[in-house]
Design a protein around this motif. Structure first.
Motif, PDB file in Angstrom:
ATOM      1  N   LYS A  96      28.724  39.359  29.676  1.00 20.65           N
ATOM      2  CA  LYS A  96      29.497  40.375  29.737  1.00 20.65           C
ATOM      3  C   LYS A  96      30.840  39.980  30.508  1.00 20.65           C
ATOM      4  O   LYS A  96      31.861  40.403  29.914  1.00 20.65           O
ATOM      5  CB  LYS A  96      28.880  41.624  30.441  1.00 20.65           C
ATOM      6  N   ILE A  97      30.675  39.227  31.350  1.00 14.14           N
ATOM      7  CA  ILE A  97      32.111  38.684  32.109  1.00 14.14           C
ATOM      8  C   ILE A  97      32.800  37.970  31.104  1.00 14.14           C
ATOM      9  O   ILE A  97      34.204  38.163  31.080  1.00 14.14           O
ATOM     10  CB  ILE A  97      31.550  37.897  33.473  1.00 14.14           C
ATOM     11  N   ALA A  98      32.159  36.873  30.659  1.00 16.83           N
ATOM     12  CA  ALA A  98      32.830  36.037  29.595  1.00 16.83           C
ATOM     13  C   ALA A  98      33.508  36.536  28.474  1.00 16.83           C
ATOM     14  O   ALA A  98      34.786  36.372  28.283  1.00 16.83           O
ATOM     15  CB  ALA A  98      31.911  34.979  29.039  1.00 16.83           C
ATOM     16  N   ARG A  99      33.262  37.895  28.189  1.00 13.64           N
ATOM     17  CA  ARG A  99      33.621  38.877  26.971  1.00 13.64           C
ATOM     18  C   ARG A  99      34.925  39.336  27.476  1.00 13.64           C
ATOM     19  O   ARG A  99      36.036  39.736  26.685  1.00 13.64           O
ATOM     20  CB  ARG A  99      32.940  39.748  26.457  1.00 13.64           C
ATOM     21  N   GLY A 100      35.256  39.466  28.828  1.00  6.60           N
ATOM     22  CA  GLY A 100      36.296  40.207  29.210  1.00  6.60           C
ATOM     23  C   GLY A 100      37.420  39.101  29.666  1.00  6.60           C
ATOM     24  O   GLY A 100      38.441  39.897  30.302  1.00  6.60           O
ATOM     25  N   ARG A 120      37.621  33.657  26.669  1.00  9.49           N
ATOM     26  CA  ARG A 120      36.261  33.938  26.131  1.00  9.49           C
ATOM     27  C   ARG A 120      35.355  32.914  26.792  1.00  9.49           C
ATOM     28  O   ARG A 120      34.219  32.658  26.081  1.00  9.49           O
ATOM     29  CB  ARG A 120      36.189  33.964  24.627  1.00  9.49           C
ATOM     30  N   ARG A 121      35.439  32.365  27.956  1.00 11.90           N
ATOM     31  CA  ARG A 121      34.290  31.657  28.758  1.00 11.90           C
ATOM     32  C   ARG A 121      34.647  31.786  30.174  1.00 11.90           C
ATOM     33  O   ARG A 121      35.720  32.123  30.644  1.00 11.90           O
ATOM     34  CB  ARG A 121      34.442  30.262  28.220  1.00 11.90           C
ATOM     35  N   LEU A 122      33.671  31.493  30.824  1.00 12.97           N
ATOM     36  CA  LEU A 122      33.654  31.423  32.371  1.00 12.97           C
ATOM     37  C   LEU A 122      34.614  30.083  32.673  1.00 12.97           C
ATOM     38  O   LEU A 122      34.627  29.087  32.002  1.00 12.97           O
ATOM     39  CB  LEU A 122      32.215  31.537  32.988  1.00 12.97           C
ATOM     40  N   GLY A 123      35.086  30.028  33.827  1.00 14.14           N
ATOM     41  CA  GLY A 123      35.698  29.074  34.489  1.00 14.14           C
ATOM     42  C   GLY A 123      34.676  27.936  34.695  1.00 14.14           C
ATOM     43  O   GLY A 123      33.401  28.364  35.108  1.00 14.14           O
ATOM     44  N   ALA A 124      34.939  26.438  34.897  1.00 12.11           N
ATOM     45  CA  ALA A 124      33.841  25.655  35.224  1.00 12.11           C
ATOM     46  C   ALA A 124      34.573  25.059  36.584  1.00 12.11           C
ATOM     47  O   ALA A 124      35.748  25.157  36.689  1.00 12.11           O
ATOM     48  CB  ALA A 124      33.883  24.696  34.252  1.00 12.11           C
ATOM     49  N   VAL A 158      45.069  28.163  45.561  1.00  9.85           N
ATOM     50  CA  VAL A 158      44.417  28.347  44.204  1.00  9.85           C
ATOM     51  C   VAL A 158      43.296  29.558  44.416  1.00  9.85           C
ATOM     52  O   VAL A 158      42.522  29.394  45.226  1.00  9.85           O
ATOM     53  CB  VAL A 158      43.709  26.984  44.148  1.00  9.85           C
ATOM     54  N   CYS A 159      43.364  30.270  43.401  1.00  8.99           N
ATOM     55  CA  CYS A 159      42.557  31.497  43.417  1.00  8.99           C
ATOM     56  C   CYS A 159      41.544  31.355  42.170  1.00  8.99           C
ATOM     57  O   CYS A 159      42.261  31.481  40.866  1.00  8.99           O
ATOM     58  CB  CYS A 159      43.253  32.762  43.166  1.00  8.99           C
ATOM     59  N   PRO A 160      40.354  30.794  42.197  1.00 10.55           N
ATOM     60  CA  PRO A 160      39.467  30.781  40.992  1.00 10.55           C
ATOM     61  C   PRO A 160      39.083  32.109  40.504  1.00 10.55           C
ATOM     62  O   PRO A 160      39.195  33.046  41.253  1.00 10.55           O
ATOM     63  CB  PRO A 160      38.043  30.280  41.559  1.00 10.55           C
ATOM     64  N   GLY A 161      39.093  32.379  39.203  1.00  8.36           N
ATOM     65  CA  GLY A 161      38.584  33.877  38.692  1.00  8.36           C
ATOM     66  C   GLY A 161      37.172  33.369  38.268  1.00  8.36           C
ATOM     67  O   GLY A 161      36.394  32.507  39.072  1.00  8.36           O
ATOM     68  N   PRO A 162      36.603  34.144  37.453  1.00  6.83           N
ATOM     69  CA  PRO A 162      34.952  33.846  37.303  1.00  6.83           C
ATOM     70  C   PRO A 162      34.564  32.735  36.882  1.00  6.83           C
ATOM     71  O   PRO A 162      35.323  32.300  35.814  1.00  6.83           O
ATOM     72  CB  PRO A 162      34.809  35.255  36.173  1.00  6.83           C
ATOM     73  N   THR A 163      33.849  32.144  37.719  1.00  7.68           N
ATOM     74  CA  THR A 163      33.674  30.491  37.399  1.00  7.68           C
ATOM     75  C   THR A 163      31.840  30.397  37.409  1.00  7.68           C
ATOM     76  O   THR A 163      31.151  31.026  38.162  1.00  7.68           O
ATOM     77  CB  THR A 163      33.838  29.694  38.836  1.00  7.68           C
ATOM     78  N   ASP A 164      31.690  29.667  36.573  1.00 13.18           N
ATOM     79  CA  ASP A 164      30.087  29.200  36.359  1.00 13.18           C
ATOM     80  C   ASP A 164      29.706  28.427  37.342  1.00 13.18           C
ATOM     81  O   ASP A 164      29.810  27.111  37.394  1.00 13.18           O
ATOM     82  CB  ASP A 164      29.956  28.725  35.055  1.00 13.18           C
ATOM     83  N   GLY A 194      54.254  26.760  48.807  1.00 16.07           N
ATOM     84  CA  GLY A 194      54.402  28.208  49.072  1.00 16.07           C
ATOM     85  C   GLY A 194      53.863  29.050  47.699  1.00 16.07           C
ATOM     86  O   GLY A 194      54.039  30.415  47.719  1.00 16.07           O
ATOM     87  N   GLN A 195      52.894  28.459  46.864  1.00 19.94           N
ATOM     88  CA  GLN A 195      52.512  29.279  45.648  1.00 19.94           C
ATOM     89  C   GLN A 195      51.241  29.664  45.602  1.00 19.94           C
ATOM     90  O   GLN A 195      50.542  28.953  46.213  1.00 19.94           O
ATOM     91  CB  GLN A 195      53.119  28.346  44.403  1.00 19.94           C
ATOM     92  N   THR A 196      51.053  30.761  44.839  1.00 22.71           N
ATOM     93  CA  THR A 196      49.608  31.189  44.551  1.00 22.71           C
ATOM     94  C   THR A 196      49.324  31.198  43.303  1.00 22.71           C
ATOM     95  O   THR A 196      49.923  31.775  42.440  1.00 22.71           O
ATOM     96  CB  THR A 196      49.393  32.554  45.468  1.00 22.71           C
ATOM     97  N   LEU A 197      48.255  30.158  42.793  1.00 22.00           N
ATOM     98  CA  LEU A 197      48.020  30.115  41.530  1.00 22.00           C
ATOM     99  C   LEU A 197      46.677  30.238  41.071  1.00 22.00           C
ATOM    100  O   LEU A 197      45.616  30.002  41.877  1.00 22.00           O
ATOM    101  CB  LEU A 197      48.233  28.410  41.030  1.00 22.00           C
ATOM    102  N   SER A 198      46.468  31.111  40.116  1.00 19.60           N
ATOM    103  CA  SER A 198      45.271  31.421  39.566  1.00 19.60           C
ATOM    104  C   SER A 198      44.505  30.401  38.396  1.00 19.60           C
ATOM    105  O   SER A 198      45.387  30.150  37.659  1.00 19.60           O
ATOM    106  CB  SER A 198      45.097  32.771  38.853  1.00 19.60           C
ATOM    107  N   VAL A 199      43.358  30.385  38.406  1.00 22.30           N
ATOM    108  CA  VAL A 199      42.695  29.543  37.516  1.00 22.30           C
ATOM    109  C   VAL A 199      41.519  30.492  37.110  1.00 22.30           C
ATOM    110  O   VAL A 199      40.507  30.678  37.447  1.00 22.30           O
ATOM    111  CB  VAL A 199      41.908  28.300  37.996  1.00 22.30           C
ATOM    112  N   SER A 200      41.968  31.669  36.181  1.00 17.56           N
ATOM    113  CA  SER A 200      41.064  32.613  35.585  1.00 17.56           C
ATOM    114  C   SER A 200      40.821  32.788  34.253  1.00 17.56           C
ATOM    115  O   SER A 200      40.458  33.686  33.835  1.00 17.56           O
ATOM    116  CB  SER A 200      41.693  33.984  36.446  1.00 17.56           C
ATOM    117  N   GLY A 201      41.515  31.754  33.521  1.00 19.99           N
ATOM    118  CA  GLY A 201      41.174  32.240  31.804  1.00 19.99           C
ATOM    119  C   GLY A 201      41.882  33.250  31.459  1.00 19.99           C
ATOM    120  O   GLY A 201      41.749  33.613  30.178  1.00 19.99           O
TER     121      GLY A 201
END
Length: 245
Positions: free
Chosen positions: A200-204, A208-212, A177-183, A233-240
């Motif tokens: 700035k991060i959230a706008r990108g 439109r929000r940081l992960g929790a 599991v790959c977290p993206g920008p997380t608060d 065998g999977q790689t999953l992103s949690v990145s909004g």
């Protein structure tokens, strides 16, 4: 819902004194698992364990093979192993110190390899297990200032895929599991030096929000259940939506 409970299972979560680790521990406990809250910060781990219905806090320093072995012995049985602990040193690669590379390699990759090697045989023998490796979208897509960190976290991709193949017949799954920008408190501390960074991060981010931390924990908990028995065998992103594959 059938297949979503973890009653009778023991789950080990490393780095569980931190925001994401604590959220993972809480979700696994809510599904009925006994949780081993593991962290180099034992007082912090104890505080998390005290909030859960069936948990114990144990210290572990993933940089020390001796301590990892002692920790595995203290744990005994583990049905679920979530590798959440990690160390990040942010600086341009050409300015980075190889001593920092060594620390990140020891904690982010060698530690998970050693601990898995010690706890996986029991899963194979019992014919059931869940391995979840917390990596980073920085490892998946690259991130400025995180060259060595990304390299060590990317190593988890190959490890998990190999384990997924080797352990499949024993009904042991391995996923990343790959977290993206997380608060998290760590991000907030970094942002203190650069006002407006969080916004700035959230706008990108497409959502439109940081992960929790709970966003990451929800996926991890699901992967540990019987409902996810056919996912390995999977790689999953949690990145909004920052990264889409």
């Amino acid at each position: 819902m059938d297949g979503m409970r973890l009653d009778g299972r023991t789950a080990v979560v490393t780095g569980a004194a931190g925001a994401i680790g604590a959220a993972i521990a809480a979700d696994l406990a809510a599904l009925g698992a006994k949780v081993v809250v593991a962290d180099v910060d034992l007082p912090g781990a104890a505080k998390v364990a005290a909030t859960l219905p069936d948990a114990e806090a144990l210290p572990v320093d993933l940089a020390s093979p001796v301590v990892v072995a002692e920790f595995a012995g203290a744990v005994g049985r583990a049905d679920i192993l979530v590798h959440n602990a990690g160390v990040s040193i942010v600086q341009p690669f050409v300015e980075s110190d190889p001593a920092g590379w060594d620390l990140m390699w020891q904690v982010n990759l060698r530690g998970p390899m050693l601990l898995t090697k010690l706890l996986l045989p029991g899963m194979l023998e019992r014919g059931w297990g869940r391995l979840v490796f917390i990596s980073s979208d920085g490892a998946r897509a690259g991130s400025g200032g995180e060259g060595a960190y990304a390299a060590t976290k990317a190593g988890l991709f190959g490890l998990a895929k190999t384990l997924a193949r080797e352990a499949a017949r024993a009904h042991v799954t391995a996923n990343v599991v790959c977290p993206g920008p997380t608060d998290t408190p760590m991000l907030r501390r970094v942002s203190e030096a650069e006002p407006g960074l969080v916004d700035k991060i959230a706008r990108g981010i497409p959502l439109r929000r940081l992960g929790a931390p709970a966003d990451v924990a929800g996926l991890v908990a699901y992967l540990c259940t019987e409902r996810a028995a056919y996912i390995t065998g999977q790689t999953l992103s949690v990145s909004g939506g920052v990264t889409m594959h």
